[in-house]
Design a protein around this motif. Structure first.
Motif, PDB file in Angstrom:
ATOM      1  N   ARG A 193      12.638 -35.938 -11.697  1.00 57.53           N
ATOM      2  CA  ARG A 193      12.826 -35.970 -13.158  1.00 57.53           C
ATOM      3  C   ARG A 193      12.705 -34.569 -13.772  1.00 57.53           C
ATOM      4  NH1 ARG A 193      10.423 -41.716 -15.447  1.00 57.53           N
ATOM      5  NH2 ARG A 193      10.858 -42.899 -13.556  1.00 57.53           N
ATOM      6  N   LEU A 194      11.950 -33.665 -13.111  1.00 53.93           N
ATOM      7  CA  LEU A 194      11.896 -32.274 -13.587  1.00 53.93           C
ATOM      8  C   LEU A 194      13.232 -31.599 -13.331  1.00 53.93           C
ATOM      9  CD1 LEU A 194       8.337 -31.175 -12.428  1.00 53.93           C
ATOM     10  CD2 LEU A 194       9.210 -30.971 -14.757  1.00 53.93           C
ATOM     11  N   ASP A 195      13.748 -31.772 -12.112  1.00 56.22           N
ATOM     12  CA  ASP A 195      15.044 -31.161 -11.788  1.00 56.22           C
ATOM     13  C   ASP A 195      16.147 -31.680 -12.717  1.00 56.22           C
ATOM     14  OD1 ASP A 195      13.888 -29.667  -9.752  1.00 56.22           O
ATOM     15  OD2 ASP A 195      14.292 -31.184  -8.222  1.00 56.22           O
ATOM     16  N   ASP A 196      16.033 -32.965 -13.105  1.00 47.61           N
ATOM     17  CA  ASP A 196      17.030 -33.564 -14.011  1.00 47.61           C
ATOM     18  C   ASP A 196      17.152 -32.787 -15.321  1.00 47.61           C
ATOM     19  OD1 ASP A 196      17.522 -35.619 -12.253  1.00 47.61           O
ATOM     20  OD2 ASP A 196      16.316 -37.117 -13.319  1.00 47.61           O
ATOM     21  N   ILE A 197      16.027 -32.188 -15.760  1.00 46.68           N
ATOM     22  CA  ILE A 197      16.097 -31.457 -17.037  1.00 46.68           C
ATOM     23  C   ILE A 197      16.058 -29.941 -16.804  1.00 46.68           C
ATOM     24  CG2 ILE A 197      15.234 -33.329 -18.514  1.00 46.68           C
ATOM     25  CD1 ILE A 197      12.504 -31.721 -18.530  1.00 46.68           C
ATOM     26  N   ALA A 198      16.510 -29.552 -15.612  1.00 47.40           N
ATOM     27  CA  ALA A 198      16.668 -28.135 -15.258  1.00 47.40           C
ATOM     28  C   ALA A 198      15.364 -27.346 -15.282  1.00 47.40           C
ATOM     29  CB  ALA A 198      17.730 -27.472 -16.146  1.00 47.40           C
ATOM     30  N   ILE A 199      14.262 -28.043 -14.937  1.00 47.22           N
ATOM     31  CA  ILE A 199      12.998 -27.332 -14.696  1.00 47.22           C
ATOM     32  C   ILE A 199      12.760 -27.444 -13.187  1.00 47.22           C
ATOM     33  CG2 ILE A 199      10.485 -27.353 -15.063  1.00 47.22           C
ATOM     34  CD1 ILE A 199      11.008 -28.490 -17.843  1.00 47.22           C
ATOM     35  N   SER A 200      12.503 -26.311 -12.546  1.00 51.61           N
ATOM     36  CA  SER A 200      12.383 -26.339 -11.086  1.00 51.61           C
ATOM     37  C   SER A 200      11.127 -27.098 -10.655  1.00 51.61           C
ATOM     38  CB  SER A 200      12.337 -24.909 -10.540  1.00 51.61           C
ATOM     39  OG  SER A 200      11.811 -24.939  -9.230  1.00 51.61           O
ATOM     40  N   LEU A 224       3.312 -39.753 -14.073  1.00 49.29           N
ATOM     41  CA  LEU A 224       4.142 -39.091 -15.089  1.00 49.29           C
ATOM     42  C   LEU A 224       3.631 -37.688 -15.395  1.00 49.29           C
ATOM     43  CD1 LEU A 224       4.808 -42.185 -17.395  1.00 49.29           C
ATOM     44  CD2 LEU A 224       6.541 -40.962 -16.097  1.00 49.29           C
ATOM     45  N   VAL A 225       3.203 -36.990 -14.337  1.00 53.89           N
ATOM     46  CA  VAL A 225       2.718 -35.616 -14.491  1.00 53.89           C
ATOM     47  C   VAL A 225       3.877 -34.648 -14.271  1.00 53.89           C
ATOM     48  CG1 VAL A 225       1.216 -33.864 -13.447  1.00 53.89           C
ATOM     49  CG2 VAL A 225       0.345 -36.178 -13.880  1.00 53.89           C
ATOM     50  N   PHE A 226       4.097 -33.768 -15.246  1.00 51.98           N
ATOM     51  CA  PHE A 226       5.233 -32.849 -15.213  1.00 51.98           C
ATOM     52  C   PHE A 226       4.825 -31.381 -15.356  1.00 51.98           C
ATOM     53  CE2 PHE A 226       6.981 -36.940 -16.505  1.00 51.98           C
ATOM     54  CZ  PHE A 226       8.067 -37.046 -15.650  1.00 51.98           C
ATOM     55  N   SER A 227       3.520 -31.122 -15.497  1.00 52.55           N
ATOM     56  CA  SER A 227       3.124 -29.719 -15.696  1.00 52.55           C
ATOM     57  C   SER A 227       1.751 -29.463 -15.094  1.00 52.55           C
ATOM     58  CB  SER A 227       3.071 -29.398 -17.200  1.00 52.55           C
ATOM     59  OG  SER A 227       1.960 -30.056 -17.779  1.00 52.55           O
ATOM     60  N   PRO A 228       1.456 -28.192 -14.788  1.00 51.07           N
ATOM     61  CA  PRO A 228       0.135 -27.858 -14.260  1.00 51.07           C
ATOM     62  C   PRO A 228      -0.996 -28.229 -15.222  1.00 51.07           C
ATOM     63  CG  PRO A 228       1.661 -26.063 -13.828  1.00 51.07           C
ATOM     64  CD  PRO A 228       2.377 -27.028 -14.728  1.00 51.07           C
ATOM     65  N   THR A 229      -0.762 -28.080 -16.533  1.00 51.19           N
ATOM     66  CA  THR A 229      -1.862 -28.387 -17.469  1.00 51.19           C
ATOM     67  C   THR A 229      -2.175 -29.890 -17.462  1.00 51.19           C
ATOM     68  OG1 THR A 229      -0.205 -28.368 -19.224  1.00 51.19           O
ATOM     69  CG2 THR A 229      -1.591 -26.404 -19.009  1.00 51.19           C
ATOM     70  N   GLN A 230      -1.149 -30.714 -17.327  1.00 51.79           N
ATOM     71  CA  GLN A 230      -1.401 -32.160 -17.227  1.00 51.79           C
ATOM     72  C   GLN A 230      -2.162 -32.464 -15.945  1.00 51.79           C
ATOM     73  OE1 GLN A 230       2.667 -33.646 -17.498  1.00 51.79           O
ATOM     74  NE2 GLN A 230       2.239 -34.492 -19.532  1.00 51.79           N
ATOM     75  N   ALA A 231      -1.770 -31.789 -14.876  1.00 45.99           N
ATOM     76  CA  ALA A 231      -2.427 -32.029 -13.581  1.00 45.99           C
ATOM     77  C   ALA A 231      -3.902 -31.632 -13.642  1.00 45.99           C
ATOM     78  CB  ALA A 231      -1.696 -31.259 -12.485  1.00 45.99           C
ATOM     79  N   ILE A 232      -4.186 -30.489 -14.292  1.00 45.42           N
ATOM     80  CA  ILE A 232      -5.582 -30.014 -14.410  1.00 45.42           C
ATOM     81  C   ILE A 232      -6.410 -31.044 -15.191  1.00 45.42           C
ATOM     82  CG2 ILE A 232      -7.038 -28.253 -15.542  1.00 45.42           C
ATOM     83  CD1 ILE A 232      -4.752 -26.226 -14.843  1.00 45.42           C
ATOM     84  N   ALA A 233      -5.843 -31.550 -16.287  1.00 46.74           N
ATOM     85  CA  ALA A 233      -6.565 -32.543 -17.101  1.00 46.74           C
ATOM     86  C   ALA A 233      -6.864 -33.787 -16.266  1.00 46.74           C
ATOM     87  CB  ALA A 233      -5.741 -32.905 -18.334  1.00 46.74           C
ATOM     88  N   ALA A 234      -5.885 -34.227 -15.487  1.00 43.03           N
ATOM     89  CA  ALA A 234      -6.074 -35.434 -14.655  1.00 43.03           C
ATOM     90  C   ALA A 234      -7.185 -35.199 -13.633  1.00 43.03           C
ATOM     91  CB  ALA A 234      -4.764 -35.789 -13.956  1.00 43.03           C
ATOM     92  N   ALA A 235      -7.175 -34.023 -13.009  1.00 40.01           N
ATOM     93  CA  ALA A 235      -8.211 -33.716 -12.005  1.00 40.01           C
ATOM     94  C   ALA A 235      -9.591 -33.713 -12.664  1.00 40.01           C
ATOM     95  CB  ALA A 235      -7.922 -32.374 -11.349  1.00 40.01           C
ATOM     96  N   ASN A 236      -9.685 -33.102 -13.844  1.00 32.99           N
ATOM     97  CA  ASN A 236     -10.984 -33.032 -14.527  1.00 32.99           C
ATOM     98  C   ASN A 236     -11.480 -34.405 -14.977  1.00 32.99           C
ATOM     99  OD1 ASN A 236     -11.413 -30.312 -14.184  1.00 32.99           O
ATOM    100  ND2 ASN A 236     -10.318 -29.754 -16.047  1.00 32.99           N
ATOM    101  N   ALA A 237     -10.543 -35.317 -15.265  1.00 29.93           N
ATOM    102  CA  ALA A 237     -10.960 -36.672 -15.667  1.00 29.93           C
ATOM    103  C   ALA A 237     -11.429 -37.484 -14.456  1.00 29.93           C
ATOM    104  CB  ALA A 237      -9.802 -37.382 -16.371  1.00 29.93           C
ATOM    105  N   GLY A 238     -11.154 -36.968 -13.257  1.00 30.56           N
ATOM    106  CA  GLY A 238     -11.639 -37.667 -12.054  1.00 30.56           C
ATOM    107  C   GLY A 238     -10.568 -38.436 -11.311  1.00 30.56           C
ATOM    108  N   ALA A 239      -9.293 -38.072 -11.522  1.00 32.42           N
ATOM    109  CA  ALA A 239      -8.207 -38.777 -10.818  1.00 32.42           C
ATOM    110  C   ALA A 239      -8.359 -38.636  -9.303  1.00 32.42           C
ATOM    111  CB  ALA A 239      -6.862 -38.186 -11.233  1.00 32.42           C
ATOM    112  N   THR A 240      -8.118 -39.733  -8.600  1.00 27.84           N
ATOM    113  CA  THR A 240      -8.122 -39.666  -7.131  1.00 27.84           C
ATOM    114  C   THR A 240      -6.803 -39.052  -6.662  1.00 27.84           C
ATOM    115  OG1 THR A 240      -9.177 -41.831  -7.329  1.00 27.84           O
ATOM    116  CG2 THR A 240      -8.709 -41.043  -5.091  1.00 27.84           C
TER     117      THR A 240
END
Ligand code: E4P
Length: 224
Positions: free
Chosen positions: A134-141, A110-126
């Motif tokens: 779902r991003l395109d559904d709400i008109a975000i490219s 359920l990652v929709f933004s770069p800041t969420q992705a950065i947090a996940a990487a820093n927490a140690g996500a594989t």
């Protein structure tokens, strides 16, 4: 870019596994419920595991760290290579951190933004699953978001693998590959669409008909 299939349908997974181009399966509670709302989750996951033999992400349903860790423990007891899929919420990040300390693979979903992705990487996500459709559904490219995340990964040299998820059509697969995603997890229908071309069908038809003609001509000569 690897391809995973995004489904809990046994027949689709069986076929996808046979194709030789799919190396994993991602599931979520909605995909499991779609196949059978009364499904025994453990049994279905073990069936999928036996069929695919590669990556298999199984999602937790608790929304608190302690509950997520308990579920992760259960899933790992079903099969030790499981990847635990955890939503990008604060409790989820804490669970990812704990699991990563123990060397248990996680897929932050359920990652929709770069800041969420950065947090996940820093927490140690594989793995970090970026939801394109779902991003395109709400008109975000989704293309812009995925490109930003892949650029950040390059600059920062993050180790987490990027999964392009919520794929709705073959163009998403192409965009994910161009952006530099490590994996695209694709619904079975889209996977099959992505393999088709009318030129392949007409080309094959022509080859087979020319082969038949050749056989007929050869037979005529032999019968003379
Ligand atoms: C994969 O990890 C996700 O669960 C999935 O791709 C979601 O897809 P959807 O947006 O089509 O439900």
């Amino acid at each position: 870019m690897e391809l995973y299939v995004d489904t809990a349908n046994i027949e689709h997974i069986r076929h996808a596994a046979m194709l030789g181009c799919v190396s994993g399966v991602t599931t979520n509670p909605s995909l499991l419920a779609k196949e059978d709302p009364s499904v025994d989750v453990k049994q279905r996951i073990l069936e999928i595991h036996e069929l695919i033999g590669g990556h298999l992400s199984v999602e937790v349903v608790s929304t608190v760290t302690k509950g997520m860790l308990k579920e992760a423990e259960d899933i790992i007891s079903w099969f030790p290579e499981a990847t635990i899929k955890i939503p990008i919420i604060p409790d989820g990040l804490a669970a990812v951190k704990e699991l990563s300390k123990k060397g248990i693979p996680t897929n932050v979903t359920l990652v929709f933004s770069p800041t969420q992705a950065i947090a996940a990487a820093n927490a140690g996500a594989t793995y970090v699953s970026v939801f394109m459709g779902r991003l395109d559904d709400i008109a975000i490219s989704s293309n812009d978001v995925l490109n930003d995340i892949c650029e950040i990964w390059e600059v920062q040299d993050y180790e987490s693998k990027i999964i392009a998820a919520s794929i709705r059509h073959p163009m998403h697969i192409i965009e994910a590959a161009k952006a530099g995603a490590d994996i695209a997890t694709v619904p079975y229908k889209v996977l099959m669409q992505s393999l088709k071309s009318p030129l392949t069908d007409s080309g094959l038809e022509q080859f087979l008909s020319d082969y038949d003609k050749m056989q007929t001509e050869r037979q005529k000569i032999l019968n003379i």
